[in-house]
Design a protein around this motif. Sequence first.
Motif, PDB file in Angstrom:
ATOM      1  N   PRO A 113      13.457  10.594  -5.816  1.00 16.46           N
ATOM      2  CA  PRO A 113      12.378   9.681  -5.715  1.00 16.46           C
ATOM      3  C   PRO A 113      12.725   8.517  -4.538  1.00 16.46           C
ATOM      4  CG  PRO A 113      14.372   9.346  -7.256  1.00 16.46           C
ATOM      5  CD  PRO A 113      14.474  10.805  -6.581  1.00 16.46           C
ATOM      6  N   PHE A 114      11.773   7.803  -4.347  1.00 15.60           N
ATOM      7  CA  PHE A 114      11.898   6.620  -3.509  1.00 15.60           C
ATOM      8  C   PHE A 114      11.677   5.420  -4.358  1.00 15.60           C
ATOM      9  CE2 PHE A 114      10.517  10.427  -1.011  1.00 15.60           C
ATOM     10  CZ  PHE A 114      11.278  10.328   0.273  1.00 15.60           C
ATOM     11  N   ILE A 115      12.145   4.178  -3.309  1.00 15.96           N
ATOM     12  CA  ILE A 115      11.816   2.995  -3.954  1.00 15.96           C
ATOM     13  C   ILE A 115      10.669   2.279  -3.377  1.00 15.96           C
ATOM     14  CG2 ILE A 115      12.936   0.832  -4.624  1.00 15.96           C
ATOM     15  CD1 ILE A 115      15.443   2.321  -4.691  1.00 15.96           C
ATOM     16  N   VAL A 116       9.703   1.608  -3.984  1.00 15.76           N
ATOM     17  CA  VAL A 116       8.658   0.898  -3.246  1.00 15.76           C
ATOM     18  C   VAL A 116       9.352  -0.467  -2.677  1.00 15.76           C
ATOM     19  CG1 VAL A 116       6.410  -0.192  -3.442  1.00 15.76           C
ATOM     20  CG2 VAL A 116       7.031   2.021  -4.738  1.00 15.76           C
ATOM     21  N   LYS A 117       9.064  -0.644  -1.360  1.00 20.74           N
ATOM     22  CA  LYS A 117       9.740  -2.050  -1.062  1.00 20.74           C
ATOM     23  C   LYS A 117       8.598  -2.883  -0.672  1.00 20.74           C
ATOM     24  CE  LYS A 117      11.730  -4.283   2.991  1.00 20.74           C
ATOM     25  NZ  LYS A 117      11.968  -4.186   4.313  1.00 20.74           N
ATOM     26  N   GLU A 118       7.422  -2.449  -0.349  1.00 20.53           N
ATOM     27  CA  GLU A 118       6.339  -3.498   0.010  1.00 20.53           C
ATOM     28  C   GLU A 118       4.895  -2.929  -0.494  1.00 20.53           C
ATOM     29  OE1 GLU A 118       4.837  -6.616   3.342  1.00 20.53           O
ATOM     30  OE2 GLU A 118       6.505  -5.411   3.654  1.00 20.53           O
ATOM     31  N   VAL A 119       3.939  -3.351  -1.094  1.00 16.53           N
ATOM     32  CA  VAL A 119       2.781  -2.914  -1.355  1.00 16.53           C
ATOM     33  C   VAL A 119       1.736  -3.885  -0.581  1.00 16.53           C
ATOM     34  CG1 VAL A 119       0.921  -2.520  -3.003  1.00 16.53           C
ATOM     35  CG2 VAL A 119       3.527  -2.085  -3.536  1.00 16.53           C
ATOM     36  N   PHE A 120       0.768  -3.009   0.039  1.00 16.04           N
ATOM     37  CA  PHE A 120      -0.311  -3.537   0.764  1.00 16.04           C
ATOM     38  C   PHE A 120      -1.602  -3.619   0.072  1.00 16.04           C
ATOM     39  CE2 PHE A 120       2.562  -2.525   4.178  1.00 16.04           C
ATOM     40  CZ  PHE A 120       2.832  -3.938   4.599  1.00 16.04           C
ATOM     41  N   ASN A 121      -2.695  -4.378   0.233  1.00 17.80           N
ATOM     42  CA  ASN A 121      -3.838  -4.183  -0.640  1.00 17.80           C
ATOM     43  C   ASN A 121      -4.949  -3.069  -0.128  1.00 17.80           C
ATOM     44  OD1 ASN A 121      -4.596  -5.227   1.818  1.00 17.80           O
ATOM     45  ND2 ASN A 121      -5.809  -6.864   0.968  1.00 17.80           N
ATOM     46  N   GLY A 122      -4.476  -2.505   0.910  1.00 17.12           N
ATOM     47  CA  GLY A 122      -5.475  -1.429   1.320  1.00 17.12           C
ATOM     48  C   GLY A 122      -4.968   0.252   0.568  1.00 17.12           C
ATOM     49  N   ALA A 124      -1.570   1.001   1.036  1.00 15.70           N
ATOM     50  CA  ALA A 124      -0.374   1.387   1.767  1.00 15.70           C
ATOM     51  C   ALA A 124       0.769   0.800   1.012  1.00 15.70           C
ATOM     52  CB  ALA A 124      -0.728   1.120   3.265  1.00 15.70           C
ATOM     53  N   ILE A 125       1.957   1.528   1.464  1.00 15.46           N
ATOM     54  CA  ILE A 125       3.340   1.064   0.782  1.00 15.46           C
ATOM     55  C   ILE A 125       4.218   1.421   1.857  1.00 15.46           C
ATOM     56  CG2 ILE A 125       2.492   1.316  -1.821  1.00 15.46           C
ATOM     57  CD1 ILE A 125       3.813   3.983  -1.845  1.00 15.46           C
ATOM     58  N   ILE A 126       5.198   0.696   1.534  1.00 15.93           N
ATOM     59  CA  ILE A 126       6.449   0.838   2.777  1.00 15.93           C
ATOM     60  C   ILE A 126       7.604   1.125   1.598  1.00 15.93           C
ATOM     61  CG2 ILE A 126       8.137  -0.209   4.047  1.00 15.93           C
ATOM     62  CD1 ILE A 126       5.963  -1.825   5.390  1.00 15.93           C
ATOM     63  N   LEU A 127       8.425   2.411   2.014  1.00 12.24           N
ATOM     64  CA  LEU A 127       9.318   3.001   1.106  1.00 12.24           C
ATOM     65  C   LEU A 127      10.785   2.592   1.625  1.00 12.24           C
ATOM     66  CD1 LEU A 127       7.787   6.403   0.593  1.00 12.24           C
ATOM     67  CD2 LEU A 127       7.577   4.493  -0.615  1.00 12.24           C
ATOM     68  N   ASN A 128      11.775   2.720   0.684  1.00 10.97           N
ATOM     69  CA  ASN A 128      13.047   2.910   0.571  1.00 10.97           C
ATOM     70  C   ASN A 128      13.456   3.972   0.187  1.00 10.97           C
ATOM     71  OD1 ASN A 128      13.309   0.364   2.430  1.00 10.97           O
ATOM     72  ND2 ASN A 128      14.364  -0.614   0.518  1.00 10.97           N
ATOM     73  N   ASP A 129      14.637   4.686   0.597  1.00 10.96           N
ATOM     74  CA  ASP A 129      15.071   5.878   0.038  1.00 10.96           C
ATOM     75  C   ASP A 129      16.090   5.475  -1.055  1.00 10.96           C
ATOM     76  OD1 ASP A 129      17.118   5.386   1.712  1.00 10.96           O
ATOM     77  OD2 ASP A 129      17.011   7.495   2.766  1.00 10.96           O
ATOM     78  N   MET A 130      16.884   6.292  -1.656  1.00 10.67           N
ATOM     79  CA  MET A 130      17.820   5.771  -2.815  1.00 10.67           C
ATOM     80  C   MET A 130      18.939   5.182  -2.194  1.00 10.67           C
ATOM     81  SD  MET A 130      16.137   6.168  -5.551  1.00 10.67           S
ATOM     82  CE  MET A 130      17.217   5.975  -6.841  1.00 10.67           C
ATOM     83  N   ASP A 131      19.253   5.552  -1.049  1.00  8.04           N
ATOM     84  CA  ASP A 131      20.333   5.059  -0.086  1.00  8.04           C
ATOM     85  C   ASP A 131      20.189   3.426   0.435  1.00  8.04           C
ATOM     86  OD1 ASP A 131      21.768   7.336  -0.722  1.00  8.04           O
ATOM     87  OD2 ASP A 131      21.101   8.342   1.131  1.00  8.04           O
ATOM     88  N   GLY A 132      18.592   3.143   0.452  1.00  6.25           N
ATOM     89  CA  GLY A 132      18.487   1.896   0.798  1.00  6.25           C
ATOM     90  C   GLY A 132      17.980   1.936   2.403  1.00  6.25           C
ATOM     91  N   ASN A 133      18.028   3.039   3.039  1.00  4.18           N
ATOM     92  CA  ASN A 133      17.154   3.301   4.403  1.00  4.18           C
ATOM     93  C   ASN A 133      15.681   3.111   4.168  1.00  4.18           C
ATOM     94  OD1 ASN A 133      19.833   3.773   5.354  1.00  4.18           O
ATOM     95  ND2 ASN A 133      19.495   6.082   4.875  1.00  4.18           N
ATOM     96  N   GLU A 134      15.002   2.139   5.205  1.00  9.03           N
ATOM     97  CA  GLU A 134      13.711   2.002   4.955  1.00  9.03           C
ATOM     98  C   GLU A 134      13.059   2.761   5.979  1.00  9.03           C
ATOM     99  OE1 GLU A 134      10.587  -1.923   6.541  1.00  9.03           O
ATOM    100  OE2 GLU A 134      12.853  -2.235   5.708  1.00  9.03           O
ATOM    101  N   ASN A 135      11.767   3.427   5.411  1.00 13.05           N
ATOM    102  CA  ASN A 135      10.782   4.185   6.227  1.00 13.05           C
ATOM    103  C   ASN A 135       9.905   2.837   6.784  1.00 13.05           C
ATOM    104  OD1 ASN A 135       8.981   5.877   7.159  1.00 13.05           O
ATOM    105  ND2 ASN A 135       8.134   6.423   5.291  1.00 13.05           N
ATOM    106  N   ALA A 136      10.063   2.768   8.140  1.00 15.96           N
ATOM    107  CA  ALA A 136       9.436   1.876   8.742  1.00 15.96           C
ATOM    108  C   ALA A 136       7.859   1.698   8.782  1.00 15.96           C
ATOM    109  CB  ALA A 136       9.840   1.877  10.591  1.00 15.96           C
ATOM    110  N   LEU A 137       7.186   2.969   8.754  1.00 12.77           N
ATOM    111  CA  LEU A 137       5.627   2.984   8.727  1.00 12.77           C
ATOM    112  C   LEU A 137       5.299   2.933   7.194  1.00 12.77           C
ATOM    113  CD1 LEU A 137       5.526   5.747  11.616  1.00 12.77           C
ATOM    114  CD2 LEU A 137       5.187   3.479  11.842  1.00 12.77           C
ATOM    115  N   PRO A 138       4.160   2.275   7.373  1.00 13.68           N
ATOM    116  CA  PRO A 138       3.398   2.446   5.820  1.00 13.68           C
ATOM    117  C   PRO A 138       2.932   3.656   5.679  1.00 13.68           C
ATOM    118  CG  PRO A 138       2.074   1.025   7.376  1.00 13.68           C
ATOM    119  CD  PRO A 138       3.436   1.275   8.103  1.00 13.68           C
TER     120      PRO A 138
END
Length: 149
Positions: A113-122, A124-138
Amino acid sequence: MNGAVEAANKNIKKIIEKMTVNYKDRHEMLPFALLAYRTSIRSSTGATPYSLVYGMETVLLIEVEIPSMRIMARAFNKKVRIREFSPGDLILWKVLHIALDSRGKFAYKYDGPFIVKEVFNGGAIILNDMDGNENALPVNADAFKKYYP
């Protein structure tokens, strides 16, 4: 006032002249000529008179018989499931098997699983993995489903 009615009548008359063989059938072709005039795009406004009056494009009878892209898109959009995610949700990411996997049909269908960090209205979402590393691209939310531990 400014000759707009006369110009419209002149255009309708030209359409009727192209549709009729003799002058006796003009009254039969008038509804078809009016439909053609009202549903054709004007160069001055970039829209049809029908869309200016009613706020949407007309659906022609031929589009109901032979599905157009607009009718097909409307039918497709009825089946779309809206996925709503909020920050902090746990989600699974659908795996697209581009490379051949040696496990075949036993390969994983989802990653995470991944953790949702931010949600955009179109969508798209930005993810974190379970260790807290951020996926930079939506990423598009269509490739995800909620994870319930």
